[in-house]
Scaffold this motif. Sequence first.
Motif, PDB file in Angstrom:
ATOM      1  N   VAL A  68     -77.148 -49.488  40.623  1.00 52.53           N
ATOM      2  CA  VAL A  68     -77.868 -48.686  41.615  1.00 52.53           C
ATOM      3  C   VAL A  68     -76.898 -48.395  42.748  1.00 52.53           C
ATOM      4  CG1 VAL A  68     -79.818 -48.573  43.212  1.00 52.53           C
ATOM      5  CG2 VAL A  68     -80.070 -49.773  41.030  1.00 52.53           C
TER       6      VAL A  68
ATOM      7  N   VAL B 158     -78.999 -44.143  39.536  1.00 52.06           N
ATOM      8  CA  VAL B 158     -79.515 -45.297  38.801  1.00 52.06           C
ATOM      9  C   VAL B 158     -79.046 -45.172  37.355  1.00 52.06           C
ATOM     10  CG1 VAL B 158     -81.580 -46.517  38.007  1.00 52.06           C
ATOM     11  CG2 VAL B 158     -81.564 -45.434  40.271  1.00 52.06           C
TER      12      VAL B 158
ATOM     13  N   LEU C 210     -77.321 -52.842  34.892  1.00 56.20           N
ATOM     14  CA  LEU C 210     -77.969 -51.800  35.698  1.00 56.20           C
ATOM     15  C   LEU C 210     -77.123 -51.556  36.929  1.00 56.20           C
ATOM     16  CD1 LEU C 210     -80.446 -50.119  36.805  1.00 56.20           C
ATOM     17  CD2 LEU C 210     -81.283 -52.296  37.732  1.00 56.20           C
TER      18      LEU C 210
ATOM     19  N   ASP D  32     -79.111 -47.145  33.874  1.00 51.22           N
ATOM     20  CA  ASP D  32     -79.814 -48.249  33.243  1.00 51.22           C
ATOM     21  C   ASP D  32     -79.353 -48.392  31.795  1.00 51.22           C
ATOM     22  OD1 ASP D  32     -81.788 -50.228  33.204  1.00 51.22           O
ATOM     23  OD2 ASP D  32     -83.138 -48.885  32.140  1.00 51.22           O
ATOM     24  N   THR D  33     -78.699 -49.498  31.487  1.00 52.43           N
ATOM     25  CA  THR D  33     -78.253 -49.747  30.113  1.00 52.43           C
ATOM     26  C   THR D  33     -78.817 -51.097  29.663  1.00 52.43           C
ATOM     27  OG1 THR D  33     -76.217 -50.969  30.609  1.00 52.43           O
ATOM     28  CG2 THR D  33     -76.094 -48.556  30.715  1.00 52.43           C
TER      29      THR D  33
ATOM     30  N   VAL E 168     -91.030 -40.092  41.932  1.00 51.37           N
ATOM     31  CA  VAL E 168     -91.874 -39.622  43.027  1.00 51.37           C
ATOM     32  C   VAL E 168     -90.976 -39.426  44.241  1.00 51.37           C
ATOM     33  CG1 VAL E 168     -93.816 -40.176  44.550  1.00 51.37           C
ATOM     34  CG2 VAL E 168     -93.891 -40.855  42.137  1.00 51.37           C
TER      35      VAL E 168
ATOM     36  N   ARG F 135     -86.171 -48.587  28.552  1.00 51.33           N
ATOM     37  CA  ARG F 135     -87.219 -48.975  29.484  1.00 51.33           C
ATOM     38  C   ARG F 135     -87.664 -47.790  30.342  1.00 51.33           C
ATOM     39  NH1 ARG F 135     -85.467 -53.307  33.033  1.00 51.33           N
ATOM     40  NH2 ARG F 135     -83.959 -51.717  33.590  1.00 51.33           N
ATOM     41  N   THR F 136     -88.814 -47.922  30.968  1.00 55.45           N
ATOM     42  CA  THR F 136     -89.276 -46.906  31.902  1.00 55.45           C
ATOM     43  C   THR F 136     -88.611 -47.143  33.254  1.00 55.45           C
ATOM     44  OG1 THR F 136     -91.374 -46.626  30.764  1.00 55.45           O
ATOM     45  CG2 THR F 136     -91.307 -45.988  33.081  1.00 55.45           C
ATOM     46  N   VAL F 137     -88.081 -46.072  33.836  1.00 52.55           N
ATOM     47  CA  VAL F 137     -87.425 -46.144  35.140  1.00 52.55           C
ATOM     48  C   VAL F 137     -88.273 -45.371  36.141  1.00 52.55           C
ATOM     49  CG1 VAL F 137     -85.357 -45.600  36.474  1.00 52.55           C
ATOM     50  CG2 VAL F 137     -85.148 -46.261  34.063  1.00 52.55           C
ATOM     51  N   VAL F 138     -88.669 -46.039  37.215  1.00 57.46           N
ATOM     52  CA  VAL F 138     -89.466 -45.391  38.257  1.00 57.46           C
ATOM     53  C   VAL F 138     -88.650 -45.341  39.542  1.00 57.46           C
ATOM     54  CG1 VAL F 138     -91.555 -45.512  39.645  1.00 57.46           C
ATOM     55  CG2 VAL F 138     -91.614 -46.223  37.241  1.00 57.46           C
ATOM     56  N   THR F 139     -88.520 -44.139  40.118  1.00 57.58           N
ATOM     57  CA  THR F 139     -87.892 -44.019  41.431  1.00 57.58           C
ATOM     58  C   THR F 139     -88.933 -43.497  42.408  1.00 57.58           C
ATOM     59  OG1 THR F 139     -87.124 -41.776  40.986  1.00 57.58           O
ATOM     60  CG2 THR F 139     -85.604 -43.566  40.479  1.00 57.58           C
ATOM     61  N   LEU F 140     -88.986 -44.123  43.581  1.00 57.16           N
ATOM     62  CA  LEU F 140     -89.988 -43.782  44.585  1.00 57.16           C
ATOM     63  C   LEU F 140     -89.302 -43.606  45.935  1.00 57.16           C
ATOM     64  CD1 LEU F 140     -92.887 -43.665  45.822  1.00 57.16           C
ATOM     65  CD2 LEU F 140     -92.858 -46.162  45.854  1.00 57.16           C
TER      66      LEU F 140
ATOM     67  N   VAL G 254     -88.731 -41.537  32.479  1.00 54.43           N
ATOM     68  CA  VAL G 254     -88.409 -41.555  33.905  1.00 54.43           C
ATOM     69  C   VAL G 254     -89.598 -41.022  34.692  1.00 54.43           C
ATOM     70  CG1 VAL G 254     -86.844 -40.696  35.682  1.00 54.43           C
ATOM     71  CG2 VAL G 254     -85.963 -41.248  33.403  1.00 54.43           C
ATOM     72  N   VAL G 255     -90.061 -41.813  35.641  1.00 49.92           N
ATOM     73  CA  VAL G 255     -91.137 -41.388  36.535  1.00 49.92           C
ATOM     74  C   VAL G 255     -90.540 -41.308  37.931  1.00 49.92           C
ATOM     75  CG1 VAL G 255     -93.383 -41.969  37.524  1.00 49.92           C
ATOM     76  CG2 VAL G 255     -92.891 -42.513  35.122  1.00 49.92           C
TER      77      VAL G 255
ATOM     78  N   ASP H  37     -89.215 -38.522  29.348  1.00 52.09           N
ATOM     79  CA  ASP H  37     -90.525 -39.168  29.485  1.00 52.09           C
ATOM     80  C   ASP H  37     -90.409 -40.648  29.813  1.00 52.09           C
ATOM     81  OD1 ASP H  37     -89.617 -40.078  27.098  1.00 52.09           O
ATOM     82  OD2 ASP H  37     -91.383 -39.519  25.931  1.00 52.09           O
TER      83      ASP H  37
END
Lengths: 356, 356
Positions: free
Chosen positions: B331, B322, B329, B324-325, B298, B310-315, B295-296, B293
């Motif tokens: 990428v 990715v 970070l 994320d610590t 798209v 933290r919230t991670v968003v990939t678009l 990770v967002v 939850d």
Amino acid sequence: MDHFWGVIPAGGAGTRLWPLSRRTSPKFLHDLTGSGRSLLQDTAARLEPLTAERLMVVTGVRHAAAVREQLPHLPADQVLVEPTPRDSMPAIGLAAAVLEARDPDAVIGSFAADHVIGDPAAFQECVREAVAAAATGALVTLGITPTYPATGFGYIKVGDPWPGARLARQATEFVEKPDRETAQSYLDSGAYRWNAGMFVVRAATLLDLLGRWHPELADALRQLAAEPATLDQVWPSLTKIAIDHAVAEPAASAGRVAVVPADFPWDDVGDFASLMSLLEADDGGLHVLGPRDQVVSVGSTGLVAAHSGRTVVTLGVDDIVVVDTPDALLVTTRERVQDVKGIVETLQQSGREDLT
Amino acid sequence: MDHFWGVIPAGGAGTRLWPLSRRTSPKFLHDLTGSGRSLLQDTAARLEPLTAERLMVVTGVRHAAAVREQLPHLPADQVLVEPTPRDSMPAIGLAAAVLEARDPDAVIGSFAADHVIGDPAAFQECVREAVAAAATGALVTLGITPTYPATGFGYIKVGDPWPGARLARQATEFVEKPDRETAQSYLDSGAYRWNAGMFVVRAATLLDLLGRWHPELADALRQLAAEPATLDQVWPSLTKIAIDHAVAEPAASAGRVAVVPADFPWDDVGDFASLMSLLEADDGGLHVLGPRDQVVSVGSTGLVAAHSGRTVVTLGVDDIVVVDTPDALLVTTRERVQDVKGIVETLQQSGREDLT
């Protein structure tokens, strides 16, 4: 120039710059250029040689405290606070009405808080020219020389020289954001300039022009200037409308709008591709916003905004956009930056408004 | 099985999994599969039905405290602490010598702390078979059925059935990581299996075999088992060598190595592509390690390790990696995961060892 007042409408969420820009902390409050100052502070500094202390900021209740903190020398009565957002006409119109009441000869120049201008001296020269043209009763706009067939900006059609002016010309039409083909034809014709939403006009002229097409709104704004205590009560009933639609477009048709050609670099920092173009790239082609020593890039191009204090490493990624903030991280590509707005909607719909 | 001891060498930095895996906190201490347990804890749990409490972990001085914390029921004398890294032969050999001194009939099974095995029951069945073969005096290895022409693993060439064994066969040769073409020929021939570095052997046999090719090392290890107080003094003088080179390869040539065919899913989690293959993908093709939850995604494929809270968003990013610590970070892309090791070197060379 003694009657000239700078007016800065400081609104807009800048959702395409999420997670840098938030509803609670929109882009004008941020240093997006690495200048060490926020866009709002840069905007105020750019006007200062013209206005000295004659500066008025119009902002929402949510941001009033941050605006005062960022512009600590601004007197309290030079921050106008909108109870709710009603778009640009009520915001700029209220500033005009308040300043008209103070000085019937006041000339206002309205400049968004979140634009970037590359050559402040050239900007100031254009504004001086616009103030001179405004004295003749014109609504004066600054028309930016287009450098590419942008589809993200509106355009102004330029006509004959403005009578008696040195550089200003008739603005015969405001046109909406065009498609790519139309934008190219505008560029080829040489007759169109970008509409940067910059207006210079006598406060009384603006309200009189508004009175021709929206008399109730003009009356309400002048009434509010006379009785500021009624703001909370009256404000929500005002028509929500942009200054372009309310005044600029009909005034252009009526021959009342002049345009001063402006050659300075300008950008509305509308998305991350726009932001990228404002930042120098390193040798490898990566643009960095934030502390350079917190970014390690191997064979990568694109944009890294390092805003969390952490080290960001990119390895072999092209045209990448990495925006790192303390509570949210965005990874996308230059191609998809327009779709960042949709991410904000997705987050709001899925109960994560706290991140927006 | 009463004489069977599990030995877990817990070393290796796992630099290709940076920033998840660090020198100070290597991959065996992490939950990389979402099981809720670290790879070390999973390895111990997988052995428990075979060994009960007969488990020995060999680790570096830097990680001894973390190992004890993760395996709190392990008696203090079942964690052997190497003063400095000397590669796998001294580590496993020390465990063998200590266990031989306790029980001359001890059989040890050595299994790395940072591998993932998909079917523990099948693993246990193979180990039982290997223990039976080890009783005949063989050095027994488990040979994994190759499922693709891997270039990242060594291979074992399989020969005739091992005399008297049910499933075990002669291991005629250990070969190094092959190129792609050679790997394909191994796969096509059906005569090769992956070398997963799993060895089952009588402790005395291992030390006797070592004594044939490296007599001083075998003597030193047996001496250390007799006088553990001399460890700090003697250890740095031991030959730094892998068990494959020291014993397995020459013993195979001498006809002393058996291989038990192993069909269980196995992975050494060597890089992020390997890690990705261990994690279920969501509907869109994104593999997530960490709280789903946070990770967002798209229109994105690849791997997101969300380890910072933290919230991670990939678009709109394909085959992205990715990681994320809290302090770093990464990428990159699936294609470049092998080069993550170089990032760690870059960081060390540029004075950011704290991040490695």
